[in-house]
Design a protein around this motif. Structure first.
Motif, mmCIF file in Angstrom:
data_model
loop_
_atom_site.group_PDB
_atom_site.id
_atom_site.type_symbol
_atom_site.label_atom_id
_atom_site.label_comp_id
_atom_site.label_asym_id
_atom_site.label_seq_id
_atom_site.Cartn_x
_atom_site.Cartn_y
_atom_site.Cartn_z
ATOM 1 N N PRO A 48 0.835 -1.215 0.000
ATOM 2 C CA PRO A 48 0.000 0.000 0.000
ATOM 3 C C PRO A 48 0.862 1.255 0.000
ATOM 4 C CG PRO A 48 -0.748 -1.571 1.662
ATOM 5 C CD PRO A 48 0.574 -2.065 1.180
ATOM 6 N N SER A 49 0.337 2.306 -0.574
ATOM 7 C CA SER A 49 0.970 3.611 -0.552
ATOM 8 C C SER A 49 -0.125 4.654 -0.374
ATOM 9 C CB SER A 49 1.766 3.842 -1.842
ATOM 10 O OG SER A 49 2.446 5.086 -1.809
ATOM 11 N N PHE A 50 0.224 5.910 -0.558
ATOM 12 C CA PHE A 50 -0.735 7.001 -0.398
ATOM 13 C C PHE A 50 -0.420 8.096 -1.396
ATOM 14 C CE2 PHE A 50 2.758 7.391 2.606
ATOM 15 C CZ PHE A 50 3.231 8.659 2.359
ATOM 16 N N TYR A 51 -1.430 8.838 -1.755
ATOM 17 C CA TYR A 51 -1.298 9.926 -2.720
ATOM 18 C C TYR A 51 -1.853 11.182 -2.067
ATOM 19 C CZ TYR A 51 -1.544 12.186 -7.353
ATOM 20 O OH TYR A 51 -1.394 13.024 -8.432
ATOM 21 N N LEU A 52 -0.977 12.147 -1.832
ATOM 22 C CA LEU A 52 -1.339 13.371 -1.121
ATOM 23 C C LEU A 52 -1.700 14.433 -2.156
ATOM 24 C CD1 LEU A 52 1.581 13.251 1.451
ATOM 25 C CD2 LEU A 52 -0.765 12.448 1.771
ATOM 26 N N GLU A 53 -2.983 14.731 -2.237
ATOM 27 C CA GLU A 53 -3.501 15.593 -3.296
ATOM 28 C C GLU A 53 -4.205 16.794 -2.682
ATOM 29 O OE1 GLU A 53 -6.021 15.002 -7.446
ATOM 30 O OE2 GLU A 53 -6.166 13.517 -5.841
ATOM 31 N N LYS A 54 -3.803 17.980 -3.102
ATOM 32 C CA LYS A 54 -4.435 19.194 -2.611
ATOM 33 C C LYS A 54 -5.896 19.232 -3.024
ATOM 34 C CE LYS A 54 -0.181 21.940 -2.790
ATOM 35 N NZ LYS A 54 0.488 23.129 -3.373
ATOM 36 N N GLY A 55 -6.732 19.805 -2.163
ATOM 37 C CA GLY A 55 -8.147 19.911 -2.469
ATOM 38 C C GLY A 55 -8.964 18.732 -1.988
ATOM 39 N N ARG A 56 -8.329 17.782 -1.329
ATOM 40 C CA ARG A 56 -9.050 16.651 -0.751
ATOM 41 C C ARG A 56 -8.922 16.671 0.765
ATOM 42 N NH1 ARG A 56 -10.739 12.411 -4.122
ATOM 43 N NH2 ARG A 56 -10.224 12.770 -6.314
ATOM 44 N N LEU A 57 -9.862 15.975 1.419
ATOM 45 C CA LEU A 57 -9.889 15.983 2.875
ATOM 46 C C LEU A 57 -8.939 14.974 3.496
ATOM 47 C CD1 LEU A 57 -13.723 16.335 3.542
ATOM 48 C CD2 LEU A 57 -11.969 18.096 3.673
ATOM 49 N N LYS A 58 -8.579 13.962 2.757
ATOM 50 C CA LYS A 58 -7.702 12.928 3.295
ATOM 51 C C LYS A 58 -6.867 12.336 2.172
ATOM 52 C CE LYS A 58 -11.496 9.566 2.984
ATOM 53 N NZ LYS A 58 -12.360 8.642 3.734
ATOM 54 N N PRO A 59 -5.748 11.703 2.519
ATOM 55 C CA PRO A 59 -4.919 11.081 1.485
ATOM 56 C C PRO A 59 -5.679 9.980 0.750
ATOM 57 C CG PRO A 59 -3.711 11.284 3.555
ATOM 58 C CD PRO A 59 -5.140 11.619 3.853
ATOM 59 N N ARG A 60 -5.343 9.798 -0.505
ATOM 60 C CA ARG A 60 -5.942 8.731 -1.312
ATOM 61 C C ARG A 60 -5.087 7.476 -1.214
ATOM 62 N NH1 ARG A 60 -7.073 10.761 -7.283
ATOM 63 N NH2 ARG A 60 -8.245 8.786 -7.310
ATOM 64 N N ALA A 61 -5.734 6.346 -1.107
ATOM 65 C CA ALA A 61 -5.012 5.084 -1.065
ATOM 66 C C ALA A 61 -4.469 4.750 -2.451
ATOM 67 C CB ALA A 61 -5.931 3.970 -0.576
ATOM 68 N N SER A 62 -3.277 4.223 -2.494
ATOM 69 C CA SER A 62 -2.669 3.815 -3.747
ATOM 70 C C SER A 62 -1.763 2.616 -3.463
ATOM 71 C CB SER A 62 -1.886 4.971 -4.380
ATOM 72 O OG SER A 62 -0.827 5.367 -3.539
ATOM 73 N N GLN A 63 -0.946 2.254 -4.440
ATOM 74 C CA GLN A 63 -0.019 1.138 -4.283
ATOM 75 C C GLN A 63 1.375 1.560 -4.704
ATOM 76 O OE1 GLN A 63 -2.654 -1.694 -6.639
ATOM 77 N NE2 GLN A 63 -1.965 -3.098 -5.044
#
Length: 580
Positions: free
Chosen positions: A524-539
């Motif tokens: 698992p990884s994470f994607y930190l994207e401006k304009g969202r409330l929480k990090p997105r899950a990724s791989q």
């Protein structure tokens, strides 16, 4: 009589000309503008969210359907700064209907009543400059249907802010904050009656900032691509304002625009978004196209690197690599330990990414996003190639220190591929090892070949490497070679666990393979994207192993599957903007 009451608040001929220039058509008899202004750069989706009462600033979402913007308690200083900067006004203008206009007018005159006296967090030079630009840009939209009393209050507040900028712009941090302050002062000096004398000093100061802050590559000291886009936008706006008012654009100002434009083109992926390095995001949808369209028409490529980044491009595949030292000094407060990390985009679809800036998700996410393991590069023994210093006593920011000191690089364009060779010594002091990376992109854009090596280059480095192994009691020093994937990529282990199959929403299939000698896994990884409330899950794909000898080599290849067409018609729509 006070200083502010002596400043005329009437429209001038220049101001009328300026507004006419900024709008495609005159307001109707009812006072409404039927379409957004041509230079509107806001987000329609975010504007609709604001109209419905959803306040999303600095990663926080608050609901305020009935109350104003200023009655809401700010959860932190970043939220407060964002609302005081009035960049949200661009989003409301992008909507442009009666409800959006009413919301904008309520919030603007609410600010005048609650914060217009000249104190508080909103009265910093950069936020004031940002606010003044929006007020002037959208004056027709804001003043439509307002009576004389409201109009007088608007101009009086604008005059007060102009006076403040003229005395405080020097206090803005060099870089984007100071460019915002000076551009706001130029706008106001050109637009307000009785304030023309403020424009000339600001024009000269802006020219000086262009010479000192924009380097020969067209880059900033922070090496933040999104920040460079914002500076470029401000400079093109200031240039347009000067030309419209009949003034000359200073050579240093114009030269800075001409240096930045090709750098930005080199920092843009094939999907139109910017590379995400050193605290920067992909940029607002369409912002970079809008800015480049307003800039110089020349498409000359920068010689060598662009702000320390190398770009490999073939067909519809782009690879952008951080090929320089991290920023230092105050410019390092947003810097990431990302040297030699890369991103890859295929057509409209990001494939390999960096995790991004976690600033809007809190301190711990921000620290995590700045670490080497959050980037698509090699991490040694779980360590970053640089470390964060203790928070600054005044700014409370953490500088990036003790990073690499040398980044040799060579770019070679061959008949069938483009190759880049580079290295950094960020792990040499602690482990005696230098990380060297070679990337080769085929001329058809279908294959990226990588060669990563860990090298103890001289006797002193070899002794340090041996000493580190003895100290840890291990036979070797562990490494992880990471490839973070965009959340939209569907990844799964294939070929008995020896490869990874990567499916994009466009229908393309990419396959990741390696030359052996390392352990391949998906995590698992994470994607930190401006304009969202929480990090997105990724791989993320991880190749792990141990550096045992003085030279350790890992080879890998990321290529399109043979049955993936040469040209894919990508007609799948992206998901609409969301708070998730």
């Amino acid at each position: 009589m006070s200083h502010y009451s002596r400043i005329s608040t009437n429209r001038t001929v220049l101001l009328n000309r300026w507004y006419a220039y900024r709008s495609r058509r005159q307001p109707s008899a009812t006072g409404f503008v039927s379409q957004p202004e041509p230079r509107t750069i806001g987000s329609f989706a975010r504007g609709r969210q604001l109209v419905s009462g959803n306040l999303l600033f600095a990663g926080y979402l608050l609901e305020s359907e009935t109350t104003g913007l200023w009655e809401v308690d700010a959860p932190d200083q970043a939220f407060d700064a964002e609302r005081h900067g009035f960049a949200w006004l661009d989003d409301l203008v992008a909507v442009g209907d009666l409800a959006a206009r009413k919301k904008a007018q309520t919030w603007l005159w609410g600010w005048i009543e609650a914060h217009g006296d000249g104190g508080g967090i909103g009265w910093t030079a950069d936020l004031t400059g940002r606010r003044v630009i929006r007020w002037i840009n959208h004056a027709l939209f804001l003043l439509a249907g307002q009576d004389k009393q409201a109009s007088d209050a608007f101009y009086a507040s604008l005059s007060r802010q102009t006076w403040f900028l003229s005395h405080r712009w020097q206090g803005a941090i060099p870089g984007l904050p100071r460019f915002e302050a000076l551009t706001g002062l130029i706008y106001a000096g050109l637009a307000l009656e009785g304030r023309e004398e403020l424009a000339e000093p600001a024009i000269k100061a802006l020219s000086q900032e262009c010479e000192s802050q924009i380097d020969a590559q067209g880059g900033l000291l922070t090496r933040n691509p999104e920040e460079l886009l914002e500076v470029f936008t401000l400079l093109t706006w200031a240039s347009a304002a000067l030309i419209e008012s009949g003034r000359r654009v200073a050579p240093a100002h114009q030269n800075a625009i001409e240096r930045i434009a090709p750098a930005l083109r080199n920092l843009r992926h094939t999907d139109g978004g910017l590379a995400r390095f050193h605290g920067g995001g992909r940029g607002m949808e369409g912002r970079i196209d809008h800015a480049l369209a307003a800039g110089p028409k020349s498409r000359a490529k920068p010689k060598g690197l662009a702000m320390g980044y190398a770009r490999l491009y073939a067909r519809r595949t782009s690879v952008i690599v951080d090929a320089a030292l991290p920023p230092t000094g105050t410019a390092s407060y947003n810097a990431h330990a990302s040297t030699l990390a890369f991103e890859l985009t295929s057509g409209r679809r990001p494939l390999v990414v960096n995790c991004g800036s976690g600033e809007t998700f809190g301190l711990e996410w921000r620290r995590a996003g700045r670490a080497t393991p959050s980037h698509s590069t090699l991490c040694l023994a779980g360590h970053s190639m640089a470390r964060l210093a203790s928070p600054h006593k005044v700014s409370n920011r953490e500088a990036l220190i003790e990073g690499p000191t040398r980044v040799p690089i060579e770019v070679e364009e061959q008949t069938h591929e483009t190759k880049i060779e580079m290295a950094h010594d960020g792990y040499e002091a602690a482990f005696g090892l230098t990380h060297a990376r070679t990337l080769e992109l085929s001329d058809d854009g279908r294959s990226l070949t990588g060669d990563d090596m860990l090298l103890a280059l001289d006797e002193a480095a070899q002794q340090r490497f041996d000493r580190t192994k003895r100290t840890t009691g291990a036979t070797g020093i562990g490494y992880d070679l990471r490839f973070h994937l965009h959340p939209d990529v569907d990844a799964r282990l294939d070929m008995g666990g020896s490869a990874v199959s990567l499916a994009l929403k466009s229908g393309e299939i990419w396959v990741f393979r390696h030359g052996g000698g390392a352990n391949l896994r998906l995590e698992p990884s994470f994607y930190l994207e401006k304009g969202r409330l929480k990090p997105r899950a990724s791989q993320q794909i991880i190749l792990s192993g141990y550096a045992i000898e003085y030279a350790t080599r890992v080879r890998w290849v990321l290529s399109k599957a043979q049955d993936t067409a040469v040209a894919v018609r990508d007609i799948n729509r992206d998901e609409p903007e969301s708070f998730d």
